[in-house]
Design an enzyme around this catalytic site. Sequence first.
Site, PDB file in Angstrom:
ATOM      1  N   HIS A  96      -7.208  -9.484  -0.863  1.00  0.00           N
ATOM      2  CA  HIS A  96      -5.791  -9.864  -0.846  1.00  0.00           C
ATOM      3  C   HIS A  96      -5.286  -9.991  -2.277  1.00  0.00           C
ATOM      4  O   HIS A  96      -6.014 -10.408  -3.179  1.00  0.00           O
ATOM      5  CB  HIS A  96      -5.614 -11.179  -0.089  1.00  0.00           C
ATOM      6  CG  HIS A  96      -4.188 -11.487   0.238  1.00  0.00           C
ATOM      7  ND1 HIS A  96      -3.309 -12.013  -0.688  1.00  0.00           N
ATOM      8  CD2 HIS A  96      -3.474 -11.332   1.382  1.00  0.00           C
ATOM      9  CE1 HIS A  96      -2.125 -12.167  -0.126  1.00  0.00           C
ATOM     10  NE2 HIS A  96      -2.198 -11.764   1.132  1.00  0.00           N
ATOM     11  N   GLU A 166      -0.216  -4.205   1.711  1.00  0.00           N
ATOM     12  CA  GLU A 166       0.696  -5.298   1.387  1.00  0.00           C
ATOM     13  C   GLU A 166       1.273  -5.073  -0.007  1.00  0.00           C
ATOM     14  O   GLU A 166       0.618  -5.400  -1.008  1.00  0.00           O
ATOM     15  CB  GLU A 166      -0.035  -6.639   1.423  1.00  0.00           C
ATOM     16  CG  GLU A 166      -0.431  -7.099   2.799  1.00  0.00           C
ATOM     17  CD  GLU A 166      -0.721  -8.592   2.830  1.00  0.00           C
ATOM     18  OE1 GLU A 166      -0.102  -9.291   3.647  1.00  0.00           O
ATOM     19  OE2 GLU A 166      -1.527  -9.061   2.022  1.00  0.00           O
TER      20      GLU A 166
END
Length: 249
Positions: A96, A166
């Site tokens: 992430h 993302e």
Amino acid sequence: MTAERRPLIAGNWKMNGLRAAKSELRTVAAGLAGLSAETMICPPFTLIGAFAADVAGTQLMIGGQDCHPAESGAHTGDISAEMLRDAGAVAVILGHSERRIDHQEGDAIVKAKVKAAWRAGLLPVVCVGETLVERDAGEAAAVVTRQVRQSVPEGATAVSLVIAYEPIWAIGTGRTPTTDDVAEVHGAIRHILAERFGAEANGIRILYGGSVKPDNAAALLATANVDGALVGGASLKAADFLAIARAVG
């Protein structure tokens, strides 16, 4: 989305949630009947065991947010993939942008963590994404392709890997790329997966993440090569998370 790729809606709670949050979790688990998508909540490590026990026998899966590459050892404060599995997790988010930025994690460490997830029998959800500077320079697809190439080990299969795109500039900002932008990057990801893994790439799911909300979920989930969503803030509220899960066509 295609028939061979079942949609996945995953909620990343990040550093949020105490034991009292089980009420939201139970509401989510109770509201999943009849939905076509797989669903998962990734709470902080402190809640994984309790949450996994609470939703046992339901459609809701529990995942982790990170793991250390090693199985055990002198790594104060870290959690191994085996510990996640032992606590009840079935998957783990890796790479992430908040880990890449806050902890200076590069593609090599993400790759090692993916191998650790496989070792423990966890499904890795590998995150990739570009900065706003890279987006404005027209480098989004190239950046993401490089991350997929360098973060994902050889041997990935349709059942052993999920990719989550993302865009860093869209996380928590309320801004989202256009569906055309998303389709372009997801297409680039599908291409590099096919180049590396052949026919297996057709079954590897690619999620979109970055300010996914009930009011934009349907459009994003209908976009080419989008096989679900990695949801941040909206996953903390059962009603919002369920609305996103119900937006799957």
